[in-house]
Design an enzyme around this catalytic site. Structure first.
Site, PDB file in Angstrom:
ATOM      1  N   ASP A 207       0.830  -1.196   0.000  1.00 44.07           N
ATOM      2  CA  ASP A 207       0.000   0.000   0.000  1.00 44.07           C
ATOM      3  C   ASP A 207       0.872   1.257   0.000  1.00 44.07           C
ATOM      4  O   ASP A 207       1.910   1.309   0.675  1.00 44.07           O
ATOM      5  CB  ASP A 207      -0.900  -0.012   1.247  1.00 44.07           C
ATOM      6  CG  ASP A 207      -1.822   1.181   1.319  1.00 44.07           C
ATOM      7  OD1 ASP A 207      -2.751   1.253   0.508  1.00 44.07           O
ATOM      8  OD2 ASP A 207      -1.604   2.038   2.200  1.00 44.07           O
ATOM      9  N   GLU A 270       1.119  -0.480  -4.978  1.00 44.88           N
ATOM     10  CA  GLU A 270       0.337   0.705  -5.315  1.00 44.88           C
ATOM     11  C   GLU A 270       1.327   1.849  -5.522  1.00 44.88           C
ATOM     12  O   GLU A 270       2.093   2.191  -4.624  1.00 44.88           O
ATOM     13  CB  GLU A 270      -0.634   1.054  -4.192  1.00 44.88           C
ATOM     14  CG  GLU A 270      -1.461   2.293  -4.488  1.00 44.88           C
ATOM     15  CD  GLU A 270      -2.270   2.763  -3.292  1.00 44.88           C
ATOM     16  OE1 GLU A 270      -3.274   3.462  -3.514  1.00 44.88           O
ATOM     17  OE2 GLU A 270      -1.895   2.469  -2.146  1.00 44.88           O
TER      18      GLU A 270
END
Length: 537
Positions: A207, A270
């Site tokens: 993330d 990401e």
């Protein structure tokens, strides 16, 4: 014609379709209205039937849930809301029994302010973990050290009265950023990765990976020249000193090295900064991500011209030997069926599974789930609460999965944590299982076609010039040529062909092994996969 299965010489993350599950919204097993691991376990046979090869699971770690699991208070335990470590182990085993991999979301950029690391860090300026987070003295006027803004609104600096310094948080103030310049932080996080890898996790989705490092000089961000009254306030400045810093790449390389300690694992990330930056997150000479996630299909205007341009830009932006990846749905983006309509959502599905690279979709996309309508007043998402009025609420795409058409949609026996939304009666798994032309049937056939058709998962990509807003391209191998034609309009169109062919699949699911000569007729909102025959007309 029967074709061999996906090339076994290719790594699994190249061959399979990846299915993202937001655990709060997938299946509840205990009636509290929130999905959990045992609920997911009860649906593993569905995943196998559907044909997914890997599950990307959003966070299930211990958390105060200020950001619904992305604020972690213990990296090596499961939050009781979702179950236990034993439940997690049972899930991994059940997936592996069905030849499904598990990719676990991991959050290295920040922790919860309730994580023991941060509790110690803020206890004293002299604490050994003080430098595990990003602390700074006030500016000369006593305010924050610089103009950096949180992505969730307001200053990215929070004052700590006890130690009389500010700490940095790129997101919520309850999510203090770890200091990745500190080797002790990197060693600790390496142990976190190893903990889950030893439990059988097949990879990680990292993330917010591009924001791991900040400018050590704490220089002010420059103004955003595109900022106007329609731009959310957190975007007032260009993120030059807090996004995709060069040091970040070395941190990703260290994570990749941990992954390489274990056979047959994958690292997804990401990334931020646009298509023009995505190539740097591969770098074959110094391996980084196997798959830096690409959201182009969710961010591009939905017409053949824009799609062709975006696809070309992305393909040319990544290294020649890099493996592409495409995402059609996410817990952070409006659902594709709401954005472009249910009929064009079928076109989007065919595009996803026929482009070169790994396809990723989001639980519920396969039944055409729409966004749930949730007002600002009803929002649970802190993004909407802190930056209201700009359409940033992520609750609509996080509404619970619909398993049947009953009052609670088969998701829970209690009250769902978010409203289910509209079209539950027709857009649910049970209803579409009995319809051989449903969106669910289309997804299943597309995944089966990609899995059994070597040209689709490893053939060359050949773009063609669009005709009348019909997106055209070919996938080619030594002995096969597949034409993909996608009508992005609500009108009928005819495409001129140079070779004859045979229709193998239509998004309408009513044309199979149909010969085509010099012209291909496409109905409104229709896409087809056609095998081109070698002889020329």
């Amino acid at each position: 014609m029967v074709h061999q299965r996906a090339d076994s010489r290719l790594e699994w993350w190249k061959c399979c379709s990846i299915y993202q599950i937001y655990p709060r919204s997938f299946q509840d097993s205990d009636g509290d209205g929130v999905g959990d691991l045992n609920g997911l376990l009860s649906r593993v046979d569905y995943l196998a039937w559907l044909g997914v090869g890997a599950v990307w699971l959003s966070p299930v770690y211990r958390s105060p849930m200020r950001d619904f699991g992305y604020d972690i208070s213990d990296y090596t335990d499961v939050d009781p809301l979702f179950g236990t470590l034993t439940d997690f182990d049972r899930l991994v085993a059940a997936l592996h029994e069905r030849d499904i991999k598990l990719i676990l979301d991991v959050v290295p950029n920040h922790t919860s302010d309730q994580h023991p690391w941060f509790v110690e860090s803020r206890s004293s300026r002299d604490d050994p973990k003080r430098n595990w987070y990003v602390w700074a003295d006030p500016d000369a006027d006593g305010g924050p050290p610089n103009n950096w803004l949180s992505r969730f609104g307001g200053s990215a600096w929070e004052w700590d009265a006890r130690t009389e310094q500010y700490y940095y948080h790129a997101f919520l103030q309850e999510q203090p950023d770890l200091n990745w310049r500190n080797p002790a932080v990197r060693f600790a996080f390496a142990d976190v990765l190893r903990f889950w890898l030893r439990r059988g996790v097949d990879g990680f989705r990292v993330d917010a990976s591009a924001v791991l490092a900040e400018d050590p000089l704490l220089r002010d961000e420059p103004p955003n020249p595109d900022f106007d009254s329609k731009t959310p306030p957190p975007e007032r400045f260009k993120r030059v000193f807090t996004d995709a810093r060069p040091e970040t790449m070395s941190y990703i390389e260290e994570m990749r090295a941990i992954i390489e300690e274990f056979p047959d694992r994958a690292l997804l990330g990401e990334v931020q900064g646009g298509i023009d930056r995505i190539g740097q997150f591969y770098d074959a000479e110094r391996p980084r991500f196997h798959l830096p996630l690409n959201f182009l299909l969710l961010d591009t205007d939905w017409d053949a011209t824009s799609l062709a341009a975006g696809i070309d830009q992305y393909i040319n932006a990544i290294p020649d030997d890099a493996w592409p990846v495409w995402i059609l749905g996410s817990h952070d983006k409006p659902r594709i069926a709401t954005r472009i309509g249910i009929e064009q959502a079928r076109i989007a599905a065919m595009l996803l599974f026929t482009l070169p690279g790994t396809p990723i979709f989001y639980a519920g996309d396969e039944i055409g789930m729409p966004n749930s309508v949730i007002s600002s007043e009803e929002a649970r998402d802190q993004f909407e609460a802190l930056v209201p009025g700009y359409g940033l609420n992520r609750d609509p795409e996080r509404a619970p999965m619909r398993w049947d058409g009953n009052e609670k949609a088969g998701f829970t026996s209690g009250e769902p944590w978010l409203p289910l939304g509209d079209h539950v009666k027709e857009r649910n798994v049970a209803a579409q299982l009995s319809d051989d032309r449903s969106v669910l049937s289309l997804y299943r056939q597309l995944m089966a076609l990609r899995q059994t058709e070597p040209t689709l998962h490893s053939g060359q990509f050949q773009p063609l010039r669009s005709q009348s807003q019909v997106l055209l391209f070919e996938r080619c191998s030594d002995d096969r040529r597949l034409l993909i034609a996608l009508n992005t309009t609500t009108g009928s169109h005819t495409v001129a062909l140079h070779d004859r062919g045979m229709l193998r699949l239509s998004t309408h699911l009513d044309r199979l092994d149909e010969p085509v000569a010099s012209q291909l007729h496409l109905r409104p909102n229709e896409g087809v996969v056609m095998e081109m025959l070698t002889s020329s007309l």
